[in-house]
Design a protein around this motif. Structure first.
Motif, PDB file in Angstrom:
ATOM      1  N   TYR A  56       0.787  -1.224   0.000  1.00 21.45           N
ATOM      2  CA  TYR A  56       0.000   0.000   0.000  1.00 21.45           C
ATOM      3  C   TYR A  56       0.826   1.285   0.000  1.00 21.45           C
ATOM      4  O   TYR A  56       0.259   2.372  -0.058  1.00 21.45           O
ATOM      5  CB  TYR A  56      -0.909   0.046   1.236  1.00 21.45           C
TER       6      TYR A  56
ATOM      7  N   GLU B  81      -5.193   7.188  -0.607  1.00 22.21           N
ATOM      8  CA  GLU B  81      -6.294   6.678   0.222  1.00 22.21           C
ATOM      9  C   GLU B  81      -7.430   6.118  -0.635  1.00 22.21           C
ATOM     10  O   GLU B  81      -7.907   5.011  -0.394  1.00 22.21           O
ATOM     11  CB  GLU B  81      -6.831   7.804   1.115  1.00 22.21           C
ATOM     12  N   ASP B  82      -7.849   6.850  -1.667  1.00 26.59           N
ATOM     13  CA  ASP B  82      -8.963   6.379  -2.498  1.00 26.59           C
ATOM     14  C   ASP B  82      -8.577   5.157  -3.319  1.00 26.59           C
ATOM     15  O   ASP B  82      -9.393   4.264  -3.547  1.00 26.59           O
ATOM     16  CB  ASP B  82      -9.482   7.500  -3.396  1.00 26.59           C
ATOM     17  N   GLU B  83      -7.313   5.085  -3.739  1.00 22.00           N
ATOM     18  CA  GLU B  83      -6.845   3.914  -4.483  1.00 22.00           C
ATOM     19  C   GLU B  83      -6.835   2.672  -3.600  1.00 22.00           C
ATOM     20  O   GLU B  83      -7.186   1.578  -4.041  1.00 22.00           O
ATOM     21  CB  GLU B  83      -5.450   4.165  -5.046  1.00 22.00           C
TER      22      GLU B  83
ATOM     23  N   GLN C 113      -8.788   2.135  -1.019  1.00 21.39           N
ATOM     24  CA  GLN C 113     -10.179   1.735  -0.809  1.00 21.39           C
ATOM     25  C   GLN C 113     -10.709   1.001  -2.026  1.00 21.39           C
ATOM     26  O   GLN C 113     -11.424   0.005  -1.904  1.00 21.39           O
ATOM     27  CB  GLN C 113     -11.042   2.960  -0.506  1.00 21.39           C
ATOM     28  N   ARG C 114     -10.362   1.469  -3.206  1.00 21.09           N
ATOM     29  CA  ARG C 114     -10.799   0.802  -4.442  1.00 21.09           C
ATOM     30  C   ARG C 114     -10.186  -0.593  -4.545  1.00 21.09           C
ATOM     31  O   ARG C 114     -10.860  -1.544  -4.917  1.00 21.09           O
ATOM     32  CB  ARG C 114     -10.408   1.644  -5.646  1.00 21.09           C
TER      33      ARG C 114
ATOM     34  N   LYS D 183      -9.293  -2.521  -2.070  1.00 20.35           N
ATOM     35  CA  LYS D 183      -9.973  -3.366  -1.098  1.00 20.35           C
ATOM     36  C   LYS D 183     -11.344  -3.803  -1.620  1.00 20.35           C
ATOM     37  O   LYS D 183     -11.738  -4.963  -1.489  1.00 20.35           O
ATOM     38  CB  LYS D 183     -10.117  -2.622   0.229  1.00 20.35           C
ATOM     39  N   ALA D 184     -12.071  -2.885  -2.243  1.00 19.87           N
ATOM     40  CA  ALA D 184     -13.383  -3.210  -2.808  1.00 19.87           C
ATOM     41  C   ALA D 184     -13.251  -4.215  -3.939  1.00 19.87           C
ATOM     42  O   ALA D 184     -14.057  -5.157  -4.040  1.00 19.87           O
ATOM     43  CB  ALA D 184     -14.073  -1.945  -3.298  1.00 19.87           C
TER      44      ALA D 184
END
Length: 81
Positions: A38, A43-45, A47-48, A50-51
């Motif tokens: 990581y 941060e948004d990458e 989260q993406r 993980k999704a």
């Protein structure tokens, strides 16, 4: 991601990696593994990512269930029940 950011702050203050890991309650190995996975992500990458990993796991489960259903139907048609 939050712990990685906290690690960066602690290191910027001059704390060693083992001491910072101990303070955050993680092992050195965990820190290095997280940093490899990581470290360059925003941060948004993260989260993406993980999704996407969760969606991939869900799709793999669906495929495995379908393969099992197909196998059971083949056994039924052959009379192996």
């Amino acid at each position: 991601m939050a712990k990685l950011r906290e690690m960066e702050k602690l290191q910027a203050q001059g704390m060693s990696i083992p001491a910072a890991c101990k303070r955050l309650g993680i092992s050195d190995q965990t820190f290095y593994r997280w940093r490899l996975k990581y470290g360059a992500l925003k941060e948004d990458e993260a989260q993406r990512l993980k999704a996407l990993e969760a969606e991939n796991a869900r799709l793999k489960r669906i495929v495995a269930e379908q393969a099992l259903d197909i196998s059971m139907l083949k056994d039924l048609t052959r009379g192996n029940w």
